[in-house]
Design a protein around this motif. Sequence first.
Motif, short mmCIF file in Angstrom:
data_model
loop_
_atom_site.label_atom_id
_atom_site.label_comp_id
_atom_site.label_asym_id
_atom_site.label_seq_id
_atom_site.Cartn_x
_atom_site.Cartn_y
_atom_site.Cartn_z
N LEU A 66 129.78 -3.56 34.69
CA LEU A 66 131.12 -3.83 34.16
C LEU A 66 131.51 -5.29 34.42
N VAL A 67 131.93 -5.98 33.36
CA VAL A 67 132.37 -7.37 33.48
C VAL A 67 133.69 -7.56 32.74
N GLU A 68 134.42 -8.58 33.13
CA GLU A 68 135.69 -8.88 32.45
C GLU A 68 135.43 -9.40 31.04
N GLY A 69 134.42 -10.23 30.92
CA GLY A 69 134.06 -10.81 29.63
C GLY A 69 132.59 -11.15 29.64
N VAL A 70 131.97 -11.22 28.48
CA VAL A 70 130.55 -11.53 28.40
C VAL A 70 130.27 -12.91 29.00
N ASP A 71 131.24 -13.83 28.89
CA ASP A 71 131.04 -15.16 29.46
C ASP A 71 130.98 -15.16 30.98
N ARG A 72 131.47 -14.09 31.62
CA ARG A 72 131.34 -13.98 33.07
C ARG A 72 129.91 -13.62 33.45
N LEU A 73 129.21 -12.99 32.52
CA LEU A 73 127.81 -12.61 32.77
C LEU A 73 126.86 -13.71 32.33
N SER A 74 127.17 -14.35 31.22
CA SER A 74 126.23 -15.33 30.68
C SER A 74 126.90 -16.46 29.93
N ARG A 75 126.45 -17.67 30.27
CA ARG A 75 126.66 -18.84 29.43
C ARG A 75 125.29 -19.49 29.22
N MET A 76 124.27 -18.64 29.25
CA MET A 76 122.89 -19.10 29.22
C MET A 76 122.41 -19.43 27.81
N ALA A 78 119.84 -19.11 24.60
CA ALA A 78 119.41 -17.88 23.92
C ALA A 78 118.17 -17.25 24.57
N PRO A 79 117.13 -18.03 24.91
CA PRO A 79 115.95 -17.41 25.54
C PRO A 79 116.28 -16.79 26.90
N ASP A 80 117.10 -17.47 27.70
CA ASP A 80 117.45 -16.93 29.02
C ASP A 80 118.31 -15.67 28.89
N TRP A 81 119.24 -15.67 27.93
CA TRP A 81 120.07 -14.49 27.69
C TRP A 81 119.20 -13.32 27.23
N LYS A 82 118.23 -13.59 26.39
CA LYS A 82 117.33 -12.54 25.91
C LYS A 82 116.55 -11.93 27.06
N ARG A 83 116.11 -12.76 28.00
CA ARG A 83 115.37 -12.25 29.16
C ARG A 83 116.27 -11.39 30.04
N LEU A 84 117.52 -11.85 30.25
CA LEU A 84 118.44 -11.07 31.07
C LEU A 84 118.76 -9.74 30.40
N ARG A 85 119.00 -9.77 29.10
CA ARG A 85 119.27 -8.53 28.37
C ARG A 85 118.10 -7.56 28.49
N SER A 86 116.89 -8.08 28.39
CA SER A 86 115.70 -7.23 28.52
C SER A 86 115.63 -6.61 29.90
N GLU A 87 116.01 -7.38 30.91
CA GLU A 87 115.99 -6.86 32.28
C GLU A 87 117.06 -5.77 32.46
N ILE A 88 118.23 -6.00 31.90
CA ILE A 88 119.31 -5.00 31.96
C ILE A 88 118.87 -3.71 31.26
N LEU A 100 135.09 -6.33 24.86
CA LEU A 100 134.33 -5.72 23.77
C LEU A 100 134.63 -4.22 23.73
N PRO A 101 135.68 -3.82 22.99
CA PRO A 101 136.11 -2.42 22.98
C PRO A 101 135.02 -1.42 22.61
N LEU A 131 128.86 -12.67 21.31
CA LEU A 131 129.75 -13.17 22.36
C LEU A 131 129.01 -14.07 23.33
N ALA A 132 127.76 -13.75 23.62
CA ALA A 132 126.96 -14.59 24.52
C ALA A 132 126.70 -15.95 23.86
N ALA A 133 126.45 -15.96 22.55
CA ALA A 133 126.24 -17.22 21.83
C ALA A 133 127.51 -18.06 21.83
N MET A 134 128.66 -17.41 21.66
CA MET A 134 129.94 -18.13 21.70
C MET A 134 130.21 -18.70 23.08
N ALA A 135 129.87 -17.93 24.13
CA ALA A 135 130.07 -18.42 25.50
C ALA A 135 129.19 -19.64 25.77
#
Length: 204
Positions: A66-76, A78-88, A100-101, A131-135
């Motif tokens: 649970l996060v307040e916003g996607v930007d709290r989890l990632s401002r990475m 695209a490749p780094d975000w993809k790796r984190l998403r894969s790990e999650i 993100l309702p 949202l990660a791309a926007m962050a």
Amino acid sequence: MLIRAYLRASTQEQDAHRAAEALERFAQEHGHPIAARYAENASGAHADRPELRRLLEDALPGDVLLVEGVDRLSRMSAPDWKRLRSEIDAKGLRLVSLDLPSSHQALHARAGDEFAARVLDSVNNMMLDMLAAMARKDYEDRRRRQAEGIAKARLAGKYQGKPRNQEKRRHVAELLAADFSIRKAAAIAGVSPSTVQSVKREGA
């Protein structure tokens, strides 16, 4: 299902726990108390954050991140975000963000409707990536404006650089001398791993 709340602030001057009340209220409204909280002051542009790593190590399949916003989890990037998403995903975690309702449905998931769950996951994945791309874009824009401001100040002879927190750096040096790892020293001193690495290079 255990809810693991992740709270992050970018600098030591900011309060990483600022959103704790909003996350607690949100979880209670959905009938699930928060089981664990992970808070840290670190840049969202890097994946190697001690508390984020600890959350991923603690998590079990079916838990909610649970996060307040996607930007709290990632401002990475695209490749780094993809790796984190894969790990999650590999951990079997469901990512829920207050901004993100459509992700909130993960708190009410029911077995037996695989088609609906897959459709919802597809929509959420697309929205999370957006949202990660926007962050990331916001992060890069701020960095660019900061660099432009510094360049302008240098031309005017007004830029003196950001002062270092020497007390924290001395603390980090003591932790390194006591054979603490970079990640552990960063967590204890309340600094980023990159700061620890900088102190380590200076003492080499």
